[in-house]
Scaffold this motif. Structure first.
Motif, PDB file in Angstrom:
ATOM      1  N   PHE A1066       0.834  -1.197   0.000  1.00  0.00           N
ATOM      2  CA  PHE A1066       0.000   0.000   0.000  1.00  0.00           C
ATOM      3  C   PHE A1066       0.872   1.251   0.000  1.00  0.00           C
ATOM      4  N   LEU A1067       0.263   2.367  -0.398  1.00  0.00           N
ATOM      5  CA  LEU A1067       0.924   3.651  -0.210  1.00  0.00           C
ATOM      6  C   LEU A1067       0.968   3.981   1.268  1.00  0.00           C
ATOM      7  N   GLY A1068       2.107   4.456   1.752  1.00  0.00           N
ATOM      8  CA  GLY A1068       2.225   4.852   3.146  1.00  0.00           C
ATOM      9  C   GLY A1068       1.575   6.192   3.408  1.00  0.00           C
ATOM     10  N   PHE A1069       1.497   6.563   4.703  1.00  0.00           N
ATOM     11  CA  PHE A1069       0.860   7.826   5.071  1.00  0.00           C
ATOM     12  C   PHE A1069       1.544   9.010   4.393  1.00  0.00           C
ATOM     13  N   GLN A1070       2.868   8.996   4.377  1.00  0.00           N
ATOM     14  CA  GLN A1070       3.613  10.117   3.814  1.00  0.00           C
ATOM     15  C   GLN A1070       3.501  10.184   2.299  1.00  0.00           C
ATOM     16  N   GLU A1071       3.068   9.092   1.684  1.00  0.00           N
ATOM     17  CA  GLU A1071       2.908   9.060   0.234  1.00  0.00           C
ATOM     18  C   GLU A1071       1.473   9.358  -0.181  1.00  0.00           C
ATOM     19  N   GLY A1072       0.642   9.720   0.786  1.00  0.00           N
ATOM     20  CA  GLY A1072      -0.746  10.034   0.478  1.00  0.00           C
ATOM     21  C   GLY A1072      -1.708   8.885   0.668  1.00  0.00           C
ATOM     22  N   GLY A1073      -1.238   7.806   1.309  1.00  0.00           N
ATOM     23  CA  GLY A1073      -2.099   6.662   1.544  1.00  0.00           C
ATOM     24  C   GLY A1073      -2.888   6.804   2.832  1.00  0.00           C
ATOM     25  N   GLY A1074      -3.724   5.821   3.099  1.00  0.00           N
ATOM     26  CA  GLY A1074      -4.543   5.838   4.308  1.00  0.00           C
ATOM     27  C   GLY A1074      -4.918   4.426   4.704  1.00  0.00           C
ATOM     28  N   GLY A1075      -6.132   4.277   5.262  1.00  0.00           N
ATOM     29  CA  GLY A1075      -6.593   2.955   5.654  1.00  0.00           C
ATOM     30  C   GLY A1075      -5.859   2.374   6.829  1.00  0.00           C
ATOM     31  N   HIS A1076      -5.137   3.207   7.597  1.00  0.00           N
ATOM     32  CA  HIS A1076      -4.437   2.769   8.802  1.00  0.00           C
ATOM     33  C   HIS A1076      -3.315   1.765   8.495  1.00  0.00           C
ATOM     34  N   VAL A1077      -2.815   1.751   7.255  1.00  0.00           N
ATOM     35  CA  VAL A1077      -1.728   0.857   6.865  1.00  0.00           C
ATOM     36  C   VAL A1077      -0.416   1.628   6.928  1.00  0.00           C
ATOM     37  N   THR A1078       0.550   1.133   7.708  1.00  0.00           N
ATOM     38  CA  THR A1078       1.836   1.803   7.861  1.00  0.00           C
ATOM     39  C   THR A1078       2.744   1.504   6.668  1.00  0.00           C
ATOM     40  N   MET A1079       3.897   2.177   6.632  1.00  0.00           N
ATOM     41  CA  MET A1079       4.864   1.965   5.552  1.00  0.00           C
ATOM     42  C   MET A1079       5.344   0.528   5.489  1.00  0.00           C
ATOM     43  N   GLY A1080       5.378  -0.142   6.635  1.00  0.00           N
ATOM     44  CA  GLY A1080       5.878  -1.509   6.663  1.00  0.00           C
ATOM     45  C   GLY A1080       4.805  -2.571   6.544  1.00  0.00           C
ATOM     46  N   GLY A1081       3.534  -2.158   6.429  1.00  0.00           N
ATOM     47  CA  GLY A1081       2.467  -3.129   6.270  1.00  0.00           C
ATOM     48  C   GLY A1081       1.776  -3.510   7.560  1.00  0.00           C
ATOM     49  N   ALA A1082       2.229  -3.000   8.706  1.00  0.00           N
ATOM     50  CA  ALA A1082       1.530  -3.244   9.965  1.00  0.00           C
ATOM     51  C   ALA A1082       0.295  -2.344  10.029  1.00  0.00           C
ATOM     52  N   LEU A1083      -0.649  -2.725  10.880  1.00  0.00           N
ATOM     53  CA  LEU A1083      -1.864  -1.930  11.050  1.00  0.00           C
ATOM     54  C   LEU A1083      -1.688  -0.958  12.206  1.00  0.00           C
ATOM     55  N   CYS A1084      -1.989   0.307  11.978  1.00  0.00           N
ATOM     56  CA  CYS A1084      -1.898   1.332  13.025  1.00  0.00           C
ATOM     57  C   CYS A1084      -3.229   1.390  13.755  1.00  0.00           C
ATOM     58  N   MET A1085      -3.408   0.478  14.703  1.00  0.00           N
ATOM     59  CA  MET A1085      -4.665   0.368  15.442  1.00  0.00           C
ATOM     60  C   MET A1085      -4.363   0.081  16.907  1.00  0.00           C
ATOM     61  N   GLU A1086      -4.964   0.874  17.800  1.00  0.00           N
ATOM     62  CA  GLU A1086      -4.761   0.668  19.235  1.00  0.00           C
ATOM     63  C   GLU A1086      -5.287  -0.684  19.684  1.00  0.00           C
ATOM     64  N   LEU A1087      -6.314  -1.191  18.986  1.00  0.00           N
ATOM     65  CA  LEU A1087      -6.891  -2.489  19.328  1.00  0.00           C
ATOM     66  C   LEU A1087      -5.831  -3.588  19.333  1.00  0.00           C
ATOM     67  N   LEU A1088      -4.831  -3.471  18.456  1.00  0.00           N
ATOM     68  CA  LEU A1088      -3.824  -4.519  18.289  1.00  0.00           C
ATOM     69  C   LEU A1088      -2.625  -4.300  19.186  1.00  0.00           C
ATOM     70  N   THR A1089      -2.776  -3.480  20.216  1.00  0.00           N
ATOM     71  CA  THR A1089      -1.739  -3.268  21.221  1.00  0.00           C
ATOM     72  C   THR A1089      -2.316  -3.591  22.591  1.00  0.00           C
ATOM     73  N   ASN A1090      -1.462  -3.664  23.600  1.00  0.00           N
ATOM     74  CA  ASN A1090      -1.957  -3.957  24.946  1.00  0.00           C
ATOM     75  C   ASN A1090      -2.738  -2.794  25.536  1.00  0.00           C
ATOM     76  N   SER A1091      -2.693  -1.615  24.894  1.00  0.00           N
ATOM     77  CA  SER A1091      -3.478  -0.481  25.376  1.00  0.00           C
ATOM     78  C   SER A1091      -4.946  -0.608  25.002  1.00  0.00           C
ATOM     79  N   GLY A1092      -5.241  -1.288  23.892  1.00  0.00           N
ATOM     80  CA  GLY A1092      -6.621  -1.383  23.446  1.00  0.00           C
ATOM     81  C   GLY A1092      -7.184  -2.785  23.439  1.00  0.00           C
ATOM     82  N   TRP A1093      -6.343  -3.773  23.643  1.00  0.00           N
ATOM     83  CA  TRP A1093      -6.778  -5.165  23.570  1.00  0.00           C
ATOM     84  C   TRP A1093      -7.437  -5.610  24.865  1.00  0.00           C
ATOM     85  N   THR A1094      -8.458  -6.442  24.743  1.00  0.00           N
ATOM     86  CA  THR A1094      -9.058  -7.086  25.903  1.00  0.00           C
ATOM     87  C   THR A1094      -9.132  -8.583  25.633  1.00  0.00           C
ATOM     88  N   ALA A1095      -9.092  -9.365  26.692  1.00  0.00           N
ATOM     89  CA  ALA A1095      -9.055 -10.815  26.550  1.00  0.00           C
ATOM     90  C   ALA A1095     -10.339 -11.379  25.964  1.00  0.00           C
TER      91      ALA A1095
END
Length: 1173
Positions: A1066-1095
């Protein structure tokens, strides 16, 4: 010790027969683990094997968590859902309570009375068995063990009952859906929800602001049926017995609250108090939740019953039930004319959508089969949208001759008492903390109204006790000195109820030498010390004291004196020396306020208000960390209950919406304030019924069309004495009273010239207040005058008069917008600097009727003064003035508020299954399930073939992704028993959901042939919205899906999986992309971190939210890198995805899972197991 306590509780739990449904309770493989089984039938053929462990045994038995999962095959999805959702509610329970609560939860999920059960072997049934209570068809007993249950756990009578109820439930939900509402269903709880967007209810922006609502929210009616679902007829038969349905109204950001939030509300466990951990789908309280829930649960069934039996309208049934409440039904004749009342919604009915004005009971097509959920929702909306028409306590229709923006109670004293004491009104503490100057304003208005003899409504029925005698309410002081003494005092002039005692000013004790003359004093009473007998003078600025202790007669301990009218922060100097005791005269608060004359009430109310601290002092007390109870009632040595009740009444009885604006902040950029009013503090001001704004808009539209207006409205001032504003904010602008004559006719008097209207601000103020002031002494604003700015239909030729005053008799033609108060600006607000710059966006005014301010120049009115739906027209007029061309709408009716449908939550799959049609076409599309063998892979492959056949013609073709092109992994070395079993169960549930739903509805696909370890899943996202740019990019690249990798950690589900895109790039944020996709292909979502995840997060919900994130177009849509096409698709590497994920966490302050590096990166450096970069 924690471990010893755990083992003791485990030993107690192992006793046979302790839990009727649990067997084989024992220790697990690890410390703090246990295993047990839930049995369905007496022969224990149908059983669910379960395991659980305590997260940290050292925390047992207080702050520990439980992790529970099943090791059985093919467990019904209702059970796995309950196991996942109930886990956060079990935290902190002892082991015995944990097992009991868990057993009850599973039993409720498997209840044979749950709706939706289909008969065994009925392959043509429209229900999918994933959403039904468990039967033997859900268990692969025959395929695995070759056994057949000897005893059917559900008898024939229960099955017949379920088969009968299930179509009724489906019919009722479909009927509500057809009526325009969203519906949801939880089979495990036998609970359904009916919801509607706030934006679709026709409520004005002003009402939403006053009620604390957001247009994006849903109003949700939850209905729980104990034991089994009941039809309309069954409910009527049971309406006079035990409650057959429990109802609750709340707000939610989703059309259907989360299961955890719903269970917290309804689940019948006394010890499960922990709130759901995820904010998504959380239930939020409604501003009239208490009275509305009481009405639904106490009266709705009876009201519906009387409507059905006697043919009443809603109004007629409500009148009838009020007449027979607590009496025999024979006490009222249903044929009386007063019960034949029609619904009186004209002329306002046209402003509401059809969903509010429809009546399911009167629908001829529904007369044979009524839907009680739909009737309940229509009744709920009737009392929610029309809440200002009904008393919040007795629920009778109000007979008030004015309109209000906020709900209140009728004139019955008992209703006011219950409204205040039961907490049905707004929270006084919240109002003080959030809008202290609005509270100051309301108290000041009441004070001035009482002093000006204009106060006509009083806080009766609250049991307010006040001191009796004219000396207690008379103003003795006329100067600022708190030690000034005015007139001699004589013992022979003692008023009834006055007592004499010795006062020790150091100990603050009243001493009574004569033991036989004990006055009726108790701890908690308040007294007023009115005179110093030794000096033969009254005590300056009466001392109001609380009795702390009266147990040690003949001494009575008092609190520190509260001095009437003494500003907060001023030091009180006693007028008597502390070296000795003095004879004083005092009066007890023992006179019922209701027994006073109106003139006496007008004297008492300012006296009580004089004893209150200012709003900042009250706010400081409420925010004091040392205060265990942040309630003003706990400040009982400073605020008397009588004064507090009056204060609560003042705030609760305000029926206008008054909001603090940016004018209170000297440093704010005031885009929402009127320019040219720098010496005044501005408040946003709205009045009238919730539909008043729409009636005003309709009036503007009609006048615009009739008179061909270029400027549909004008702005005009209305000035009035400070003593009148208490009544204005409660009753609105009207012309019921004649105060200044009617020389120019009957109507509301206004003027576009501030100088004309301001002359009425200071007239007829009445007597001065305590100490010679005209406003509340402890006011921070020190208000001396008030004036409102109102928007009026621009039809002067149709006014009663247009010169020298604008006199308007049509109240629907007037909408208040701003309230300006002339006052002493509080020091904390800083100096008021003149703001010569007008707002950026200005409402265009008619040059013939421009509002002139106090500086004799036009005032600039911000565009935000008018409702959102009319700003478009204002912008058109502004562009016309500037010479710009823009299409004009034919009328204002075309300008409606947005419906927010694009933000609606997608209907959940369980709800779709409940609503599936019974038609032959739908049955033809369904595929008869055949029992596959026990192999997980072959079972999913078989189902996949069936789904492909059933949904031919779709672009996505499952099973075509080549495994040779993917980084498939071997089982990781860190795999744990608990995580492995949990992932196996999760995978089974996920594949079962996938097999039973159309793939284009799911939007994701997991190929079981590509799963070499449960710690790595390959997922394809597909069937995106055709309008997304991403879809065109995928088609151009010859791709049918976005390929994801999910890697699971060793402590799953305590930590989230690592989700990354494998391909395409995908195009990265700095290249005009979106969809919460980072330059490396990871998802920029709090849900997928221990700050937003619940068991309790399910993989299904994770995939749904990842798909929604990629589909998001804010701030920019997701796009693929250019140049990719079939055979030349670029992939992401694991290393760059890991780096991008770490950067995103660092940027947003999100917590990285503790096992992340081992799972995704470092492990590969030590083990050649395919997890490399």
């Amino acid at each position: 010790m924690p471990r010893k306590d755990f083992l003791e509780d485990l030993e107690a739990a192992r006793r046979p027969g302790r839990y009727p449904r649990l067997v084989d309770v024992g220790t697990g493989d690890e410390d703090g683990a246990l295993c047990f089984a839930y049995v369905i039938d007496k022969l224990q053929v149908l059983r669910i094997d379960l395991q659980a462990f305590v997260s940290d045994l050292s925390d047992y038995p207080s702050s520990h968590d439980y992790f529970v999962f099943t090791t059985s095959e093919n467990v019904p999805s209702l059970v796995t859902t309950v196991l996942e959702e109930i886990q956060p509610l079990l935290a902190g329970l002892s082991l015995t309570d944990f097992l009991s609560s868990l057993s009850d939860a599973v039993e409720n999920a498997l209840s044979p009375c749950s709706p939706g059960e289909n008969k065994e072997g009925d392959a043509g049934s429209q229900d999918d068995d994933d959403y039904l209570p468990a039967t033997e068809s859900d268990w692969d007993i025959a395929s695995n063990e070759g056994q057949v249950p000897e005893e059917d756990p559900f008898d024939t009578e229960s099955r017949a009952q379920i088969a009968e109820v299930s179509p009724q439930l489906r019919h009722d939900l479909r009927t509500a859906k057809t009526a325009g509402f969203r519906v949801g269903y939880w089979g495990s709880l036998i609970t359904l929800s009916i919801s509607c967007r706030i934006a679709k209810l026709g409520i004005s922006d002003e009402a939403m602001q006053a009620w604390g609502l957001s247009p994006q929210q849903y109003l949700v009616l939850l209905m729980r049926y104990p034991g089994r679902y009941r039809s309309f007829d069954q409910l009527l038969d049971e309406s006079l017995g035990q409650p057959s349905v429990e109802m609750h109204v709340a707000l939610c950001d989703s059309y259907k609250p989360s299961l955890a939030s719903t269970m917290h509300l309804f689940f019948p466990y006394e010890k499960l108090h922990q709130q759901p951990s995820s904010p998504f789908g959380m239930l939020n309280p409604l501003f009239i939740g208490k009275p509305l829930n009481a009405l639904l649960n106490e009266r709705l069934l009876k009201i519906v019953k009387y409507r059905y039996e006697f043919g009443f309208t809603w109004s007629g049934a409500e009148l009838y039930i009020n007449d027979v409440q607590g009496k025999s039904s024979n006490s009222a004749d249903p044929d009386m004319a007063k019960y034949s009342v029609n619904e009186n919604r004209d002329p306002s009915a046209s402003v509401y959508p059809r969903s509010l004005t429809s009546d399911h009971m009167l629908d001829p097509s529904a007369s044979a089969k009524l839907s009680f959920p739909l009737l309940a929702m229509q009744f709920t909306l009737r009392h929610f949208v029309g809440c200002t028409e009904f008393c919040l306590v007795c629920h009778c229709r109000m007979d008030a001759n004015f309109e209000a923006l906020k709900p209140y109670v009728c004139s019955k004293p008992l209703c006011l008492y219950q409204y205040i004491t039961l907490g049905f009104g707004p929270s006084l503490e919240w109002e003080i903390l959030s809008q202290p100057y609005v509270v100051d304003l309301l108290v000041s208005f009441t004070y001035a109204s009482a002093k000006g003899n204009r106060l006509r409504d009083f806080p009766t029925g609250l049991g307010i006790l006040v001191p009796q005698g004219v000396d207690c309410v008379t103003d003795f002081s006329s100067s600022e000195s708190v030690r000034h003494l005015q007139k001699p005092f004589h013992l022979n002039t003692l008023a009834p109820g006055t007592y004499i005692a010795q006062l020790d000013p150091v100990k603050m004790e009243l001493l009574f030498p004569d033991a036989n003359s004990k006055p009726p004093l108790r701890a908690g009473d308040w007294v007023v010390i009115v005179a110093n007998v030794n000096d033969a003078h009254p005590v300056a600025n009466h001392w109001h004291c609380r009795v702390r202790n009266a147990d040690f007669w003949s001494a009575v301990q008092l609190s520190a004196p509260v001095v009437r009218g003494l500003p907060t922060g001023h030091t009180f100097q006693r007028s008597i020396a502390p070296s000795k005791s003095y004879s004083v005269a005092f009066v007890i608060y023992d006179k019922n306020f209701d027994d006073l004359t109106e003139a006496e009430k007008r004297l008492v109310i300012p006296m009580l208000l004089d004893t209150l601290p200012d709003v900042h002092a009250m706010g400081a007390f409420l925010t004091d960390e040392s205060s265990r109870k942040p309630l003003l009632s706990s400040w009982n040595d400073r605020i008397s209950k009588s004064a507090l009740d009056v204060l609560r009444w003042i705030v609760a009885s305000n029926r206008s919406c008054i909001m603090q604006g940016d004018s209170l902040n000297p440093h704010a950029v005031c885009e929402d304030t009127v320019s040219g009013m720098e010496n005044y503090i501005q408040f946003r001001f709205a009045q009238g019924a919730p539909d008043k704004e729409q009636r005003f808009v309709d009036s503007v539209a009609a006048a615009t069309s009739r008179l061909k207006l270029k400027y549909p409205t004008i702005f005009a001032w209305h000035g009035s004495s400070l003593a009148n504003w208490h009544g204005i904010v409660r009753e609105g602008l009207h012309f019921n009273d004649i105060l200044h004559g009617r020389a120019y006719g009957h109507g509301v008097y206004m003027s576009t010239d501030w100088g004309t209207s301001s002359q009425y601000m200071s007239q007829y103020m009445g007597s001065a207040g305590y100490g010679g002031v005209r406003s509340w002494p402890n006011s921070k604003l020190k208000i001396t005058g008030a004036i409102s700015l109102n928007e009026v239909v621009n039809a002067p030729s149709e006014f009663v008069s247009k010169s020298p005053h604008l006199v308007v008799k049509q109240l629907d033609w007037i909408q208040s917008r701003f309230l300006f108060v002339q006052c002493q600006v509080p020091e904390e607000l800083g100096p008021r600097k003149a703001r010569n710059n007008p707002p950026t966006a200005i409402y265009p005014q008619d040059p013939k009727y421009t509002a002139i301010g106090p500086h004799r120049g036009p005032v600039a009115i911000p565009i935000t003064a008018v409702s959102q739906r009319r700003r478009q027209l204002a912008e058109i007029l502004d562009n016309d003035t500037k010479g710009k061309k823009r299409a004009r709408p034919e009328n204002l009716h075309s300008m409606r508020s947005p419906e927010y449908d694009t933000a609606s939550v997608e209907t959940e799959h369980e709800d779709l299954m409940v609503l599936l049609s019974d038609s032959d076409d739908d049955r033809a599309r369904k595929t008869v399930k055949i029992r596959p063998n026990s192999s997980l892979v072959s079972k999913s492959a078989t189902s996949r073939q069936m789904i492909t056949t059933s949904h031919s013609g779709k672009n996505f073709k499952p099973g075509t992704l080549a495994g040779s092109s993917l980084p498939l992994l071997a089982p990781p070395s860190y795999a744990t028993t608990s995580a492995t079993k949990m992932l196996q169960s999760t995978l089974r549930v996920t594949l079962k959901i996938q097999d039973s739903h159309p793939l284009d509805e799911l939007g994701w696909y997991v190929d079981p042939n590509l799963i070499t370890t449960v710690y790595q899943w390959i997922v394809e996202l597909h069937s995106f919205d055709p309008g997304l740019p991403l879809v065109a990019d995928l088609e151009a690249a010859g791709l049918q899906s976005v390929v994801l990798e999910l890697r699971f950690p060793e402590n799953y589900p305590m930590s989230p999986p690592f989700v990354r895109i494998i391909r395409p790039r995908f195009l990265g944020f700095q290249e005009g992309g979106g969809g919460h996709v980072t330059m490396g292909g990871a998802l920029c979502m709090e849900l997928l971190t221990n700050s937003g995840w619940t068991a309790v997060s399910t993989i299904e919900s994770v995939l749904l939210q990842v798909r929604m994130a990629i589909s998001s177009t804010e701030p920019k849509p997701a796009r693929l890198q250019r140049g990719q096409r079939e055979g030349q698709v670029q992939q992401y590497g694991v290393g760059e995805a890991v780096s991008a994920y770490m950067r995103a966490c660092q940027t947003h302050g999100w917590k990285v899972p503790p096992s992340f590096e081992k799972m995704s990166y470092l492990e590969s450096a030590k083990n050649q197991d395919g997890w490399g970069l």
